[in-house]
Write a protein that holds these residues in place. Structure first.
Motif, PDB file in Angstrom:
ATOM      1  N   SER A  14       0.847  -1.187   0.000  1.00  0.00           N
ATOM      2  CA  SER A  14       0.000   0.000   0.000  1.00  0.00           C
ATOM      3  C   SER A  14       0.885   1.240   0.000  1.00  0.00           C
ATOM      4  CB  SER A  14      -0.918   0.011   1.219  1.00  0.00           C
ATOM      5  OG  SER A  14      -0.158   0.072   2.392  1.00  0.00           O
ATOM      6  N   GLY A  15       0.349   2.287  -0.556  1.00  0.00           N
ATOM      7  CA  GLY A  15       1.101   3.530  -0.633  1.00  0.00           C
ATOM      8  C   GLY A  15       0.139   4.705  -0.716  1.00  0.00           C
ATOM      9  N   GLY A  16       0.655   5.859  -1.041  1.00  0.00           N
ATOM     10  CA  GLY A  16      -0.174   7.043  -1.127  1.00  0.00           C
ATOM     11  C   GLY A  16       0.018   7.767  -2.438  1.00  0.00           C
ATOM     12  N   LYS A  17      -1.082   8.262  -2.982  1.00  0.00           N
ATOM     13  CA  LYS A  17      -1.031   9.082  -4.192  1.00  0.00           C
ATOM     14  C   LYS A  17      -1.368  10.509  -3.768  1.00  0.00           C
ATOM     15  CE  LYS A  17      -3.193   9.649  -8.719  1.00  0.00           C
ATOM     16  NZ  LYS A  17      -1.985   9.885  -9.458  1.00  0.00           N
ATOM     17  N   ILE A  18      -0.522  11.449  -4.145  1.00  0.00           N
ATOM     18  CA  ILE A  18      -0.705  12.837  -3.738  1.00  0.00           C
ATOM     19  C   ILE A  18      -1.545  13.569  -4.781  1.00  0.00           C
ATOM     20  CG2 ILE A  18       0.481  15.014  -3.288  1.00  0.00           C
ATOM     21  CD1 ILE A  18       2.861  13.357  -2.323  1.00  0.00           C
ATOM     22  N   HIS A  19      -2.655  14.159  -4.322  1.00  0.00           N
ATOM     23  CA  HIS A  19      -3.482  14.982  -5.201  1.00  0.00           C
ATOM     24  C   HIS A  19      -3.009  16.421  -5.089  1.00  0.00           C
ATOM     25  CE1 HIS A  19      -7.287  12.397  -5.918  1.00  0.00           C
ATOM     26  NE2 HIS A  19      -6.215  11.652  -5.914  1.00  0.00           N
ATOM     27  N   ARG A  20      -2.805  17.048  -6.214  1.00  0.00           N
ATOM     28  CA  ARG A  20      -2.354  18.433  -6.229  1.00  0.00           C
ATOM     29  C   ARG A  20      -3.345  19.269  -7.033  1.00  0.00           C
ATOM     30  NH1 ARG A  20       2.557  15.517  -6.941  1.00  0.00           N
ATOM     31  NH2 ARG A  20       3.993  15.907  -5.220  1.00  0.00           N
ATOM     32  N   SER A  21      -3.473  20.537  -6.653  1.00  0.00           N
ATOM     33  CA  SER A  21      -4.328  21.433  -7.419  1.00  0.00           C
ATOM     34  C   SER A  21      -3.585  22.739  -7.649  1.00  0.00           C
ATOM     35  CB  SER A  21      -5.635  21.704  -6.675  1.00  0.00           C
ATOM     36  OG  SER A  21      -5.370  22.455  -5.519  1.00  0.00           O
ATOM     37  N   GLY A  22      -4.060  23.503  -8.580  1.00  0.00           N
ATOM     38  CA  GLY A  22      -3.450  24.791  -8.872  1.00  0.00           C
ATOM     39  C   GLY A  22      -2.580  24.732 -10.112  1.00  0.00           C
ATOM     40  N   LEU A  23      -2.240  25.901 -10.595  1.00  0.00           N
ATOM     41  CA  LEU A  23      -1.415  26.043 -11.785  1.00  0.00           C
ATOM     42  C   LEU A  23       0.011  26.377 -11.360  1.00  0.00           C
ATOM     43  CD1 LEU A  23      -1.701  26.024 -14.896  1.00  0.00           C
ATOM     44  CD2 LEU A  23      -1.994  28.488 -14.796  1.00  0.00           C
ATOM     45  N   ALA A  24       0.987  25.756 -12.003  1.00  0.00           N
ATOM     46  CA  ALA A  24       2.394  25.970 -11.659  1.00  0.00           C
ATOM     47  C   ALA A  24       2.784  27.440 -11.842  1.00  0.00           C
ATOM     48  CB  ALA A  24       3.272  25.081 -12.519  1.00  0.00           C
ATOM     49  N   LYS A  25       3.740  27.905 -11.025  1.00  0.00           N
ATOM     50  CA  LYS A  25       4.179  29.306 -11.083  1.00  0.00           C
ATOM     51  C   LYS A  25       4.767  29.662 -12.436  1.00  0.00           C
ATOM     52  CE  LYS A  25       4.993  30.285  -6.247  1.00  0.00           C
ATOM     53  NZ  LYS A  25       5.946  30.658  -5.215  1.00  0.00           N
ATOM     54  N   LYS A  36      -4.703  16.551  -0.890  1.00  0.00           N
ATOM     55  CA  LYS A  36      -5.131  15.306  -0.279  1.00  0.00           C
ATOM     56  C   LYS A  36      -4.113  14.218  -0.579  1.00  0.00           C
ATOM     57  CE  LYS A  36      -9.513  12.939   0.096  1.00  0.00           C
ATOM     58  NZ  LYS A  36     -10.796  12.698  -0.536  1.00  0.00           N
ATOM     59  N   VAL A  37      -3.975  13.266   0.329  1.00  0.00           N
ATOM     60  CA  VAL A  37      -3.177  12.070   0.077  1.00  0.00           C
ATOM     61  C   VAL A  37      -4.138  10.886   0.120  1.00  0.00           C
ATOM     62  CG1 VAL A  37      -1.275  10.626   0.855  1.00  0.00           C
ATOM     63  CG2 VAL A  37      -1.129  13.096   1.092  1.00  0.00           C
ATOM     64  N   VAL A  38      -4.240  10.160  -0.991  1.00  0.00           N
ATOM     65  CA  VAL A  38      -5.191   9.069  -1.136  1.00  0.00           C
ATOM     66  C   VAL A  38      -4.444   7.739  -1.067  1.00  0.00           C
ATOM     67  CG1 VAL A  38      -6.939   8.050  -2.654  1.00  0.00           C
ATOM     68  CG2 VAL A  38      -6.633  10.508  -2.581  1.00  0.00           C
ATOM     69  N   LYS A  39      -4.970   6.782  -0.295  1.00  0.00           N
ATOM     70  CA  LYS A  39      -4.359   5.464  -0.207  1.00  0.00           C
ATOM     71  C   LYS A  39      -4.585   4.717  -1.521  1.00  0.00           C
ATOM     72  CE  LYS A  39      -2.996   3.821   3.505  1.00  0.00           C
ATOM     73  NZ  LYS A  39      -1.602   3.713   3.910  1.00  0.00           N
ATOM     74  N   ARG A  40      -3.573   3.940  -1.910  1.00  0.00           N
ATOM     75  CA  ARG A  40      -3.701   3.107  -3.104  1.00  0.00           C
ATOM     76  C   ARG A  40      -2.904   1.834  -2.893  1.00  0.00           C
ATOM     77  NH1 ARG A  40       0.884   4.067  -7.363  1.00  0.00           N
ATOM     78  NH2 ARG A  40      -0.272   2.409  -8.328  1.00  0.00           N
ATOM     79  N   THR A  41      -3.194   0.810  -3.713  1.00  0.00           N
ATOM     80  CA  THR A  41      -2.459  -0.445  -3.620  1.00  0.00           C
ATOM     81  C   THR A  41      -1.559  -0.591  -4.832  1.00  0.00           C
ATOM     82  OG1 THR A  41      -4.256  -1.661  -4.676  1.00  0.00           O
ATOM     83  CG2 THR A  41      -4.235  -1.618  -2.278  1.00  0.00           C
ATOM     84  N   ILE A  42      -0.367  -1.125  -4.610  1.00  0.00           N
ATOM     85  CA  ILE A  42       0.595  -1.361  -5.680  1.00  0.00           C
ATOM     86  C   ILE A  42       0.714  -2.865  -5.833  1.00  0.00           C
ATOM     87  CG2 ILE A  42       2.967  -1.020  -6.454  1.00  0.00           C
ATOM     88  CD1 ILE A  42       2.269   1.370  -3.972  1.00  0.00           C
ATOM     89  N   SER A  43       0.271  -3.396  -6.965  1.00  0.00           N
ATOM     90  CA  SER A  43       0.257  -4.836  -7.183  1.00  0.00           C
ATOM     91  C   SER A  43       1.521  -5.282  -7.894  1.00  0.00           C
ATOM     92  CB  SER A  43      -0.952  -5.243  -8.031  1.00  0.00           C
ATOM     93  OG  SER A  43      -2.145  -4.890  -7.379  1.00  0.00           O
TER      94      SER A  43
END
Length: 87
Positions: A14-25, A36-43
């Motif tokens: 198991s690991g985490g996927k980072i959700h990002r928002s906004g436009l780069a500088k 947000k950091v969302v849990k995910r599984t790595i198979s």
């Protein structure tokens, strides 16, 4: 059947996927922000294979990862399967 490699013991992690928002500088925005950091599984990359073992004169059915398949090719089927306790 479980998603576990019979030779190396590789299993689902198991690991985490980072959700990002906004436009780069550099693209004219105010910067990216972690929202947000969302849990995910790595198979593992598992394959069901019939491996020919010349010493036994028969096929052995195993579920193994691609890394384990390279190990079988390198060290030989009988040695690898015996070390893993399959035969």
């Amino acid at each position: 059947m479980a998603r576990i490699c019979s030779i190396r013991g590789t299993r689902v992690r198991s690991g985490g996927k980072i959700h990002r928002s906004g436009l780069a500088k550099k693209k004219g925005g105010i910067g990216r922000h972690v929202t947000k950091v969302v849990k995910r599984t790595i198979s593992p990359n598992l394959q069901s294979k019939r491996i020919w073992v010349p010493e036994l004169g028969k096929f052995v059915k195993t579920k193994l990862s691609c890394r384990a398949l390279k190990t079988v090719n390198k060290n030989g089927a009988f040695v690898t399967l015996k070390k893993a306790g399959i035969i």
